[in-house]
Write a protein that holds these residues in place. Sequence first.
Motif, PDB file in Angstrom:
ATOM      1  N   ALA A  49       0.834  -1.202   0.000  1.00  0.00           N
ATOM      2  CA  ALA A  49       0.000   0.000   0.000  1.00  0.00           C
ATOM      3  C   ALA A  49       0.869   1.252   0.000  1.00  0.00           C
ATOM      4  O   ALA A  49       0.618   2.206  -0.744  1.00  0.00           O
ATOM      5  CB  ALA A  49      -0.932  -0.007   1.213  1.00  0.00           C
ATOM      6  N   ASP A  50       1.921   1.254   0.829  1.00  0.00           N
ATOM      7  CA  ASP A  50       2.849   2.389   0.853  1.00  0.00           C
ATOM      8  C   ASP A  50       3.470   2.625  -0.517  1.00  0.00           C
ATOM      9  O   ASP A  50       3.584   3.757  -0.980  1.00  0.00           O
ATOM     10  CB  ASP A  50       3.969   2.134   1.870  1.00  0.00           C
ATOM     11  CG  ASP A  50       3.530   2.389   3.303  1.00  0.00           C
ATOM     12  OD1 ASP A  50       2.451   2.967   3.499  1.00  0.00           O
ATOM     13  OD2 ASP A  50       4.284   2.014   4.214  1.00  0.00           O
ATOM     14  N   ARG A  51       3.872   1.541  -1.150  1.00  0.00           N
ATOM     15  CA  ARG A  51       4.534   1.680  -2.449  1.00  0.00           C
ATOM     16  C   ARG A  51       3.560   2.181  -3.513  1.00  0.00           C
ATOM     17  O   ARG A  51       3.913   3.001  -4.359  1.00  0.00           O
ATOM     18  CB  ARG A  51       5.151   0.349  -2.873  1.00  0.00           C
ATOM     19  CG  ARG A  51       5.888   0.408  -4.201  1.00  0.00           C
ATOM     20  CD  ARG A  51       6.702  -0.860  -4.444  1.00  0.00           C
ATOM     21  NE  ARG A  51       7.850  -0.921  -3.551  1.00  0.00           N
ATOM     22  CZ  ARG A  51       9.018  -0.342  -3.808  1.00  0.00           C
ATOM     23  NH1 ARG A  51       9.178   0.376  -4.899  1.00  0.00           N
ATOM     24  NH2 ARG A  51      10.022  -0.462  -2.964  1.00  0.00           N
ATOM     25  N   TYR A  52       2.324   1.699  -3.473  1.00  0.00           N
ATOM     26  CA  TYR A  52       1.365   2.129  -4.499  1.00  0.00           C
ATOM     27  C   TYR A  52       1.093   3.626  -4.420  1.00  0.00           C
ATOM     28  O   TYR A  52       0.969   4.304  -5.439  1.00  0.00           O
ATOM     29  CB  TYR A  52       0.046   1.358  -4.391  1.00  0.00           C
ATOM     30  CG  TYR A  52      -0.924   1.770  -5.475  1.00  0.00           C
ATOM     31  CD1 TYR A  52      -0.761   1.291  -6.778  1.00  0.00           C
ATOM     32  CD2 TYR A  52      -1.958   2.665  -5.213  1.00  0.00           C
ATOM     33  CE1 TYR A  52      -1.622   1.694  -7.793  1.00  0.00           C
ATOM     34  CE2 TYR A  52      -2.818   3.074  -6.224  1.00  0.00           C
ATOM     35  CZ  TYR A  52      -2.647   2.591  -7.503  1.00  0.00           C
ATOM     36  OH  TYR A  52      -3.484   2.997  -8.521  1.00  0.00           O
ATOM     37  N   VAL A  53       1.002   4.156  -3.206  1.00  0.00           N
ATOM     38  CA  VAL A  53       0.743   5.591  -3.070  1.00  0.00           C
ATOM     39  C   VAL A  53       2.031   6.400  -3.178  1.00  0.00           C
ATOM     40  O   VAL A  53       2.049   7.609  -2.969  1.00  0.00           O
ATOM     41  CB  VAL A  53       0.015   5.921  -1.752  1.00  0.00           C
ATOM     42  CG1 VAL A  53      -1.317   5.206  -1.684  1.00  0.00           C
ATOM     43  CG2 VAL A  53       0.874   5.561  -0.541  1.00  0.00           C
ATOM     44  N   GLU A  54       3.130   5.707  -3.500  1.00  0.00           N
ATOM     45  CA  GLU A  54       4.439   6.313  -3.744  1.00  0.00           C
ATOM     46  C   GLU A  54       5.065   6.907  -2.487  1.00  0.00           C
ATOM     47  O   GLU A  54       5.785   7.896  -2.535  1.00  0.00           O
ATOM     48  CB  GLU A  54       4.362   7.372  -4.849  1.00  0.00           C
ATOM     49  CG  GLU A  54       3.912   6.812  -6.187  1.00  0.00           C
ATOM     50  CD  GLU A  54       3.952   7.852  -7.286  1.00  0.00           C
ATOM     51  OE1 GLU A  54       5.017   8.442  -7.492  1.00  0.00           O
ATOM     52  OE2 GLU A  54       2.915   8.061  -7.927  1.00  0.00           O
ATOM     53  N   LEU A  55       4.794   6.283  -1.346  1.00  0.00           N
ATOM     54  CA  LEU A  55       5.458   6.670  -0.111  1.00  0.00           C
ATOM     55  C   LEU A  55       6.428   5.593   0.355  1.00  0.00           C
ATOM     56  O   LEU A  55       7.161   5.788   1.314  1.00  0.00           O
ATOM     57  CB  LEU A  55       4.431   6.952   0.993  1.00  0.00           C
ATOM     58  CG  LEU A  55       3.686   8.272   0.868  1.00  0.00           C
ATOM     59  CD1 LEU A  55       2.643   8.395   1.966  1.00  0.00           C
ATOM     60  CD2 LEU A  55       4.652   9.448   0.941  1.00  0.00           C
ATOM     61  N   GLY A  56       6.422   4.445  -0.312  1.00  0.00           N
ATOM     62  CA  GLY A  56       7.333   3.379   0.057  1.00  0.00           C
ATOM     63  C   GLY A  56       8.433   3.200  -0.959  1.00  0.00           C
ATOM     64  O   GLY A  56       9.163   2.227  -0.928  1.00  0.00           O
ATOM     65  N   VAL A  57       8.550   4.133  -1.891  1.00  0.00           N
ATOM     66  CA  VAL A  57       9.574   4.047  -2.917  1.00  0.00           C
ATOM     67  C   VAL A  57      10.929   4.375  -2.312  1.00  0.00           C
ATOM     68  O   VAL A  57      11.065   5.346  -1.571  1.00  0.00           O
ATOM     69  CB  VAL A  57       9.272   5.009  -4.077  1.00  0.00           C
ATOM     70  CG1 VAL A  57      10.356   4.929  -5.134  1.00  0.00           C
ATOM     71  CG2 VAL A  57       7.912   4.675  -4.683  1.00  0.00           C
ATOM     72  N   SER A  58      11.920   3.584  -2.622  1.00  0.00           N
ATOM     73  CA  SER A  58      13.247   3.786  -2.032  1.00  0.00           C
ATOM     74  C   SER A  58      14.025   4.874  -2.742  1.00  0.00           C
ATOM     75  O   SER A  58      13.904   5.080  -3.939  1.00  0.00           O
ATOM     76  CB  SER A  58      14.042   2.481  -2.073  1.00  0.00           C
ATOM     77  OG  SER A  58      13.458   1.528  -1.222  1.00  0.00           O
ATOM     78  N   THR A  64      11.622   6.417   1.615  1.00  0.00           N
ATOM     79  CA  THR A  64      11.308   7.830   1.727  1.00  0.00           C
ATOM     80  C   THR A  64      10.115   8.110   2.626  1.00  0.00           C
ATOM     81  O   THR A  64       9.868   9.258   2.963  1.00  0.00           O
ATOM     82  CB  THR A  64      11.019   8.417   0.338  1.00  0.00           C
ATOM     83  OG1 THR A  64       9.927   7.692  -0.258  1.00  0.00           O
ATOM     84  CG2 THR A  64      12.233   8.309  -0.555  1.00  0.00           C
ATOM     85  N   GLY A  65       9.377   7.087   3.009  1.00  0.00           N
ATOM     86  CA  GLY A  65       8.245   7.377   3.878  1.00  0.00           C
ATOM     87  C   GLY A  65       7.258   6.239   3.966  1.00  0.00           C
ATOM     88  O   GLY A  65       7.457   5.168   3.418  1.00  0.00           O
ATOM     89  N   THR A  66       6.155   6.497   4.631  1.00  0.00           N
ATOM     90  CA  THR A  66       5.117   5.511   4.829  1.00  0.00           C
ATOM     91  C   THR A  66       3.830   6.234   5.184  1.00  0.00           C
ATOM     92  O   THR A  66       3.839   7.384   5.609  1.00  0.00           O
ATOM     93  CB  THR A  66       5.516   4.533   5.960  1.00  0.00           C
ATOM     94  OG1 THR A  66       4.397   3.710   6.285  1.00  0.00           O
ATOM     95  CG2 THR A  66       5.948   5.281   7.212  1.00  0.00           C
ATOM     96  N   LEU A  67       2.702   5.565   5.008  1.00  0.00           N
ATOM     97  CA  LEU A  67       1.417   6.136   5.402  1.00  0.00           C
ATOM     98  C   LEU A  67       1.266   6.160   6.917  1.00  0.00           C
ATOM     99  O   LEU A  67       0.415   6.855   7.449  1.00  0.00           O
ATOM    100  CB  LEU A  67       0.274   5.333   4.768  1.00  0.00           C
ATOM    101  CG  LEU A  67       0.034   5.593   3.271  1.00  0.00           C
ATOM    102  CD1 LEU A  67      -0.822   4.494   2.668  1.00  0.00           C
ATOM    103  CD2 LEU A  67      -0.619   6.947   3.070  1.00  0.00           C
ATOM    104  N   THR A  68       2.083   5.376   7.621  1.00  0.00           N
ATOM    105  CA  THR A  68       2.106   5.445   9.080  1.00  0.00           C
ATOM    106  C   THR A  68       2.694   6.786   9.514  1.00  0.00           C
ATOM    107  O   THR A  68       3.618   7.299   8.887  1.00  0.00           O
ATOM    108  CB  THR A  68       2.968   4.308   9.652  1.00  0.00           C
ATOM    109  OG1 THR A  68       2.332   3.058   9.384  1.00  0.00           O
ATOM    110  CG2 THR A  68       3.130   4.447  11.163  1.00  0.00           C
ATOM    111  N   ALA A  69       2.167   7.369  10.577  1.00  0.00           N
ATOM    112  CA  ALA A  69       2.662   8.656  11.064  1.00  0.00           C
ATOM    113  C   ALA A  69       4.171   8.607  11.280  1.00  0.00           C
ATOM    114  O   ALA A  69       4.690   7.693  11.918  1.00  0.00           O
ATOM    115  CB  ALA A  69       1.950   9.030  12.361  1.00  0.00           C
TER     116      ALA A  69
END
Length: 302
Positions: A49-58, A64-69
Amino acid sequence: MLILPYVTNASFKAYPTFLEVANLRSGDPILADQDAELYNILLKASAMADRYVELGVSSGNAATGTLTAHSRTENARVRTRYDGRISYHPDHSPVTAMTALSTGYSPNSLNPVTDLSNFWVEDGKQIVGYPGGVTSPGFGALQFGSVVAAGDLYAQWTYTSGFSNTLLAADVAQGATSVTVQDATGLAAGQVLRIWDPGHEEAVTIAGTYTTGSTTVPLTGGLKNAHTGTATVPVGISAVPADLHLAVIFYAAALLQRPDSESEDVFPSARVKSNARVGGSTDGSGFVTEAERLLEPYRRVR
């Protein structure tokens, strides 16, 4: 880095996927081992899920990030308006709090802004305010506030982004007006959390008396249900939206698909097993498609 799935084992088991989760490690009779593997799958599904929303891309060797706070620091040049106001569109969202800012007219000479009360977050996506003690223009008949020369300003922003996602750290009784959590990252007064306890789910609101960073969380009202967890069956509590929660369930369901063994059955006409390609015509792609549809509103906007 993502360290806790958005969905607990208990919540996944309670959702009617009708998938077999007691034999994920073939030949292993220990239930705790099976639950550990399900936890791993849910962690992977959350990372998807993180990767799909482009927050889990390395980026290099670091995520670089995650949907978790999480807390994030970014460097950027911003334009100072004539009234001293600056605005910034952070790379991650939703932004829940701005925690630090340093500014300067040279990247090698940044000064911390000690008073952040003149800053606010708009719609979880934009930070706007007045640094360096400059306040907004007055609207009296003769007072129009300080005039500041417009120009580029170097700024280092630190903010909290994402949805709080944690577990209850202790059991709570029905009617309790506070809960204790394992991680306070992203929690704030007025925030609505959901306690993910199958059969006893409920929404709670953090009281205005909450102290940022505290793992003891006062509530605006008493709990409708008692919540009892164990080390192996913890109770989740988070600000993760229900559709994001469901998307992770669908991703996990896709990961749990197994090839249809009908052609190898003694009786080929026997009914297909419940977790044999139930997510689509040939595989679990139907689950993935639906997960991505649910995640679309959360995709990173640059």
